[in-house]
Design an enzyme around this catalytic site. Structure first.
Site, PDB file in Angstrom:
ATOM      1  N   ASN A 293      28.715  44.123  40.814  1.00  0.00           N
ATOM      2  CA  ASN A 293      29.442  43.007  40.530  1.00  0.00           C
ATOM      3  C   ASN A 293      29.938  42.293  41.633  1.00  0.00           C
ATOM      4  OD1 ASN A 293      31.183  40.999  39.565  1.00  0.00           O
ATOM      5  ND2 ASN A 293      31.897  42.399  38.058  1.00  0.00           N
TER       6      ASN A 293
ATOM      7  N   HIS B 169      28.538  41.141  35.302  1.00  0.00           N
ATOM      8  CA  HIS B 169      29.645  40.350  35.088  1.00  0.00           C
ATOM      9  C   HIS B 169      30.354  40.739  34.097  1.00  0.00           C
ATOM     10  CE1 HIS B 169      28.443  38.277  38.645  1.00  0.00           C
ATOM     11  NE2 HIS B 169      27.361  37.920  38.149  1.00  0.00           N
TER      12      HIS B 169
ATOM     13  N   TYR C 190      39.324  38.646  31.865  1.00  0.00           N
ATOM     14  CA  TYR C 190      38.778  40.062  32.089  1.00  0.00           C
ATOM     15  C   TYR C 190      39.234  41.204  31.557  1.00  0.00           C
ATOM     16  CZ  TYR C 190      37.055  36.882  35.975  1.00  0.00           C
ATOM     17  OH  TYR C 190      36.587  35.891  36.892  1.00  0.00           O
TER      18      TYR C 190
ATOM     19  N   ARG D  60      44.798  40.756  36.687  1.00  0.00           N
ATOM     20  CA  ARG D  60      44.166  39.628  36.807  1.00  0.00           C
ATOM     21  C   ARG D  60      43.444  38.775  35.530  1.00  0.00           C
ATOM     22  NH1 ARG D  60      37.933  39.266  39.161  1.00  0.00           N
ATOM     23  NH2 ARG D  60      38.187  37.177  39.708  1.00  0.00           N
TER      24      ARG D  60
ATOM     25  N   GLU E 182      22.672  43.351  38.483  1.00  0.00           N
ATOM     26  CA  GLU E 182      23.776  42.425  38.409  1.00  0.00           C
ATOM     27  C   GLU E 182      24.948  42.653  37.117  1.00  0.00           C
ATOM     28  OE1 GLU E 182      22.792  38.286  38.434  1.00  0.00           O
ATOM     29  OE2 GLU E 182      24.741  37.695  39.473  1.00  0.00           O
TER      30      GLU E 182
ATOM     31  N   ALA F 121      33.388  36.671  43.043  1.00  0.00           N
ATOM     32  CA  ALA F 121      32.882  35.626  43.555  1.00  0.00           C
ATOM     33  C   ALA F 121      32.024  35.215  44.466  1.00  0.00           C
ATOM     34  CB  ALA F 121      34.277  35.008  44.211  1.00  0.00           C
TER      35      ALA F 121
ATOM     36  N   PRO G 167      35.239  41.326  45.408  1.00  0.00           N
ATOM     37  CA  PRO G 167      36.675  40.979  45.513  1.00  0.00           C
ATOM     38  C   PRO G 167      37.616  40.589  43.946  1.00  0.00           C
ATOM     39  CG  PRO G 167      35.307  38.952  46.093  1.00  0.00           C
ATOM     40  CD  PRO G 167      34.415  40.065  45.955  1.00  0.00           C
ATOM     41  N   ASN G 168      38.625  41.358  44.112  1.00  0.00           N
ATOM     42  CA  ASN G 168      39.511  40.986  42.932  1.00  0.00           C
ATOM     43  C   ASN G 168      39.385  42.031  41.920  1.00  0.00           C
ATOM     44  OD1 ASN G 168      41.259  38.978  44.304  1.00  0.00           O
ATOM     45  ND2 ASN G 168      39.248  37.557  43.926  1.00  0.00           N
TER      46      ASN G 168
ATOM     47  N   ARG H 292      30.971  29.308  31.823  1.00  0.00           N
ATOM     48  CA  ARG H 292      32.361  28.939  32.481  1.00  0.00           C
ATOM     49  C   ARG H 292      31.947  27.745  33.552  1.00  0.00           C
ATOM     50  NH1 ARG H 292      34.827  34.183  34.897  1.00  0.00           N
ATOM     51  NH2 ARG H 292      36.499  32.694  35.168  1.00  0.00           N
TER      52      ARG H 292
HETATM   53  C1  DQA Z   1      33.118  37.826  37.834  1.00  0.00           C
HETATM   54  C2  DQA Z   1      32.645  36.449  37.468  1.00  0.00           C
HETATM   55  C3  DQA Z   1      32.852  35.822  38.747  1.00  0.00           C
HETATM   56  O1  DQA Z   1      32.682  34.445  38.673  1.00  0.00           O
HETATM   57  C4  DQA Z   1      34.123  35.701  39.308  1.00  0.00           C
HETATM   58  O2  DQA Z   1      34.460  35.161  40.526  1.00  0.00           O
HETATM   59  C5  DQA Z   1      34.850  37.174  39.447  1.00  0.00           C
HETATM   60  C6  DQA Z   1      34.278  38.382  38.338  1.00  0.00           C
HETATM   61  C7  DQA Z   1      32.933  38.816  36.296  1.00  0.00           C
HETATM   62  O3  DQA Z   1      32.917  39.993  36.419  1.00  0.00           O
HETATM   63  O4  DQA Z   1      32.917  38.158  35.396  1.00  0.00           O
HETATM   64  O5  DQA Z   1      35.486  37.621  40.267  1.00  0.00           O
HETATM   65  O6  DQA Z   1      32.010  38.509  38.695  1.00  0.00           O
END
Ligand code: DQA
Length: 145
Positions: free
Chosen positions: A73, A99, A22, A17, A97, A76, A9-10, A106
């Site tokens: 990735n 990020h 990011y 964003r 994984e 959240a 998501p997002n 964080r």
């Molecule tokens: C994320 C880190 C997550 O905590 C966050 O909710 C994201 C992006 C990252 O790519 O840094 O949406 O996965």
């Protein structure tokens, strides 16, 4: 060799964003980097982005017998989703994984990664380059290197 690359998501909102967290580049730019890195390494790739947990679970299940590796990735859902963790364990496809941000530095609620428990490696805090490194690592891992 075929990889499924999943973004949660997002991630489709990259560029708009929280650019201080990011970065300023868009999801389209990320897709381009992933596609070109895979092409340079002789890897077929399928990209999938969803804002829905169940859709991500469905996609992982459908990869069974079709993908050699998964790069994910979970955004959240990293910190909440036992369903995605279980899906990765169910299909037994090696997963990495990624990020963009350094989640370890964080908020407290980002310190747990359920999805990471089913992954052979995690890249964080490297921005887009984390995906490139994940692709190269997973290729070597699958070739037994
Ligand atoms: C994320 C880190 C997550 O905590 C966050 O909710 C994201 C992006 C990252 O790519 O840094 O949406 O996965």
């Amino acid at each position: 060799m075929k990889f499924l690359i999943i973004n949660g998501p997002n991630i489709n909102m990259l560029g708009l964003r929280e650019p201080s967290v990011y970065g300023a580049q868009s999801y389209a730019a990320l897709q381009e980097l992933i596609r070109s890195t895979c092409a340079e390494n002789g890897i077929d790739c399928e990209l999938f982005q969803s804002n829905h947990e169940g859709a991500i679970v469905d996609k992982i299940q459908q990869a069974c017998g079709r993908a050699d590796g998964i790069i994910i990735n979970p955004a959240a859902y990293t910190h909440t989703s036992i369903a995605i963790l279980d899906a990765l364990k169910a299909v037994s496809i090696p997963a990495v994984e990624v990020h963009l941000s350094d989640v370890k530095s964080r908020e407290a609620f980002r310190q747990i990664s359920y999805v990471g428990m089913a992954c052979v490696k995690t890249y964080m805090g490297l921005g887009f380059d984390g995906y490139r490194q994940a692709i190269l690592f997973l290729k070597d891992y699958l070739l037994g290197g």
